[in-house]
Design an enzyme around this catalytic site. Sequence first.
Site, PDB file in Angstrom:
ATOM      1  N   PHE A 140       0.845  -1.190   0.000  1.00 55.44           N
ATOM      2  CA  PHE A 140       0.000   0.000   0.000  1.00 55.44           C
ATOM      3  C   PHE A 140       0.877   1.235   0.000  1.00 55.44           C
ATOM      4  O   PHE A 140       1.739   1.391   0.863  1.00 55.44           O
ATOM      5  CB  PHE A 140      -0.941   0.033   1.218  1.00 55.44           C
ATOM      6  CG  PHE A 140      -1.898   1.182   1.149  1.00 55.44           C
ATOM      7  CD1 PHE A 140      -2.993   1.133   0.293  1.00 55.44           C
ATOM      8  CD2 PHE A 140      -1.691   2.344   1.899  1.00 55.44           C
ATOM      9  CE1 PHE A 140      -3.872   2.209   0.196  1.00 55.44           C
ATOM     10  CE2 PHE A 140      -2.565   3.421   1.794  1.00 55.44           C
ATOM     11  CZ  PHE A 140      -3.653   3.348   0.945  1.00 55.44           C
ATOM     12  N   ASP A 225       9.067   2.895   1.536  1.00 56.19           N
ATOM     13  CA  ASP A 225       7.881   3.608   2.001  1.00 56.19           C
ATOM     14  C   ASP A 225       7.761   3.345   3.496  1.00 56.19           C
ATOM     15  O   ASP A 225       7.326   2.280   3.927  1.00 56.19           O
ATOM     16  CB  ASP A 225       6.649   3.092   1.243  1.00 56.19           C
ATOM     17  CG  ASP A 225       5.356   3.723   1.743  1.00 56.19           C
ATOM     18  OD1 ASP A 225       5.381   4.381   2.807  1.00 56.19           O
ATOM     19  OD2 ASP A 225       4.326   3.538   1.077  1.00 56.19           O
ATOM     20  N   LYS A 254       2.343   9.914   8.270  1.00 54.41           N
ATOM     21  CA  LYS A 254       1.595   9.454   9.454  1.00 54.41           C
ATOM     22  C   LYS A 254       2.145  10.011  10.789  1.00 54.41           C
ATOM     23  O   LYS A 254       1.814  11.125  11.150  1.00 54.41           O
ATOM     24  CB  LYS A 254       1.493   7.929   9.455  1.00 54.41           C
ATOM     25  CG  LYS A 254       0.566   7.430   8.332  1.00 54.41           C
ATOM     26  CD  LYS A 254       0.053   6.036   8.563  1.00 54.41           C
ATOM     27  CE  LYS A 254      -1.117   5.719   7.645  1.00 54.41           C
ATOM     28  NZ  LYS A 254      -0.776   4.927   6.464  1.00 54.41           N
TER      29      LYS A 254
END
Length: 405
Positions: A140, A225, A254
């Site tokens: 993702f 990532d 995040k």
Amino acid sequence: MSVNNQLTRAQFDQVMVPNYAPSAVIPVRGEGSRVWDQEGKEYIDFAGGIAVNCLGHCHPALVEALKAQGEKLWHLSNVMTNEPALALATKLVNATFADKVYFANSGAEANEAALKLARRYALEKYGAEKDQIIAFDQAFHGRTFFTVSVGGQAAYSDGFGPKPQSITHLPYNDIAALEAEISDKTCAIMLEPLQGEGGIIDADIEFLKAVRALADKHNALVIFDEVQTGVGRLGKLYAYMRSDVVPDILTTAKSLGGGFPIAAMLTTNEIAEHLKVGTHGSTYGGNPLACAIGNAVLDVVNTPEVLDGVKQREQLFREGLNEINEKYHVFETVRGQGLLLGAVLNEQYKGRAKEFLAASVDEGLMTLVAGANVVRFAPSLVIPEADIAEGLVRFERAVAKVIAG
Ligand SMILES: *Cc1c(COP(=O)(O)O)cnc(C)c1O
């Protein structure tokens, strides 16, 4: 339609695009790892806003940074630089392999920048033939069209017309598949060092080493990532620091803002050069308000107390989840690292992770899922031990309820 009186979940269906299906609960206040809803019911937060609220809710240092910067300067645009952005970029450079930082507002945007940079670098340095991006199944990387196409779930990228081209997906942790696919046409390999949304699947160290070696052999870049794994989540500031495999480009978001939107792409001098003036940008990226909070987050998180505390808390979670499992026999295993853990449902409960999440909410506990088979925990890195204990008591009650049907 009422705006000033009680706002309800029912209004969501009337005024919001139906791409989310939020729970019936509407939280209105949070403090540390506890949250209260409109009715005053209390929840313990094992979800952390999906690995975002790394210092819980309304941490004093972050509230202070928000207030102080909020009374000074909010926004300028990138026509001028600003002090909080310069300070945060310097901190990130000092703490990592990177020489250069590009700021964005979300994980997807940081990844979009990373992918565009990798393509530009390969084009300018080696020619137009070198455009292949290798990524992995279940990965993702965000929801922009480029990042969702690089992500490993076609269901998320199908149905929006022609996709960005020259993207190949391989099985994660499969060295032979990578060896067979990579060539001098490969411009970058993009991966999460531990897949989050994909089910809390850690990379094997041998796989990471092979990624690095094969990329070097074919002059391809390695993009990590770390949107979910970064900023202390696995007990190191960044997950790449668990081994000696260093990426060429790293993305972080995040937890970087602890609840305020901010993201960054980190890279080396040699690669950064290829995002020349005018090649890429963002109105809000590196905005003073966001960066002031990012500075406060890093000052608290990048300390031995907090990072070592993650490992202690991981132990408490593992012990508690194992005890629950000894009684109720619902998990095949508990995987992940630090405070990014996944309880994998066994054959009998396969596909029912959402039921455990819903039962937890009833018991006053916020959890997450990672796919249909994994209950995911991504709490605050500084969650008090008493809240872990109480949250696990509530989780046990939720598990008992699901089993009882
Ligand atoms: C959440 C996530 C993203 C997307 O971040 P947004 O801020 O939602 O755009 C990208 N990559 C990983 C690994 C993530 O967990």
